[in-house]
Scaffold this motif. Sequence first.
Motif, PDB file in Angstrom:
ATOM      1  N   THR A   4      40.010  43.143  59.620  1.00  0.00           N
ATOM      2  CA  THR A   4      41.268  42.493  59.606  1.00  0.00           C
ATOM      3  C   THR A   4      41.719  42.083  58.011  1.00  0.00           C
ATOM      4  N   GLN A  54      50.398  44.417  60.825  1.00  0.00           N
ATOM      5  CA  GLN A  54      49.044  44.746  59.880  1.00  0.00           C
ATOM      6  C   GLN A  54      49.224  45.739  59.201  1.00  0.00           C
ATOM      7  N   TYR A  58      49.111  46.193  55.268  1.00  0.00           N
ATOM      8  CA  TYR A  58      48.045  47.222  54.593  1.00  0.00           C
ATOM      9  C   TYR A  58      48.786  48.222  53.535  1.00  0.00           C
TER      10      TYR A  58
END
Length: 75
Positions: A4, A54, A58
């Motif tokens: 993560t 997420q 990214y």
Amino acid sequence: MDNTNLLAKEAKPYIKKAKEHGYKVILVDFKPKGAMWHYKRNRHNVPLKVIKEQIKKYKKEPLSKFKADKIIRII
């Protein structure tokens, strides 16, 4: 390192500690597939909304900011 740390600032303490102890840091970049693909396969009950966030995180971070000794891209 866990999966993560999507931003360099999140990974920085781990990278710093590794280099202090003489390790070479290799970043393995797995390009994400669609959010639904990951959602169907996640085993930690991560909500779809979080997976989408997420993936956005990214996509906005250049890999060069991680200061790894080597970067391997998996497509």
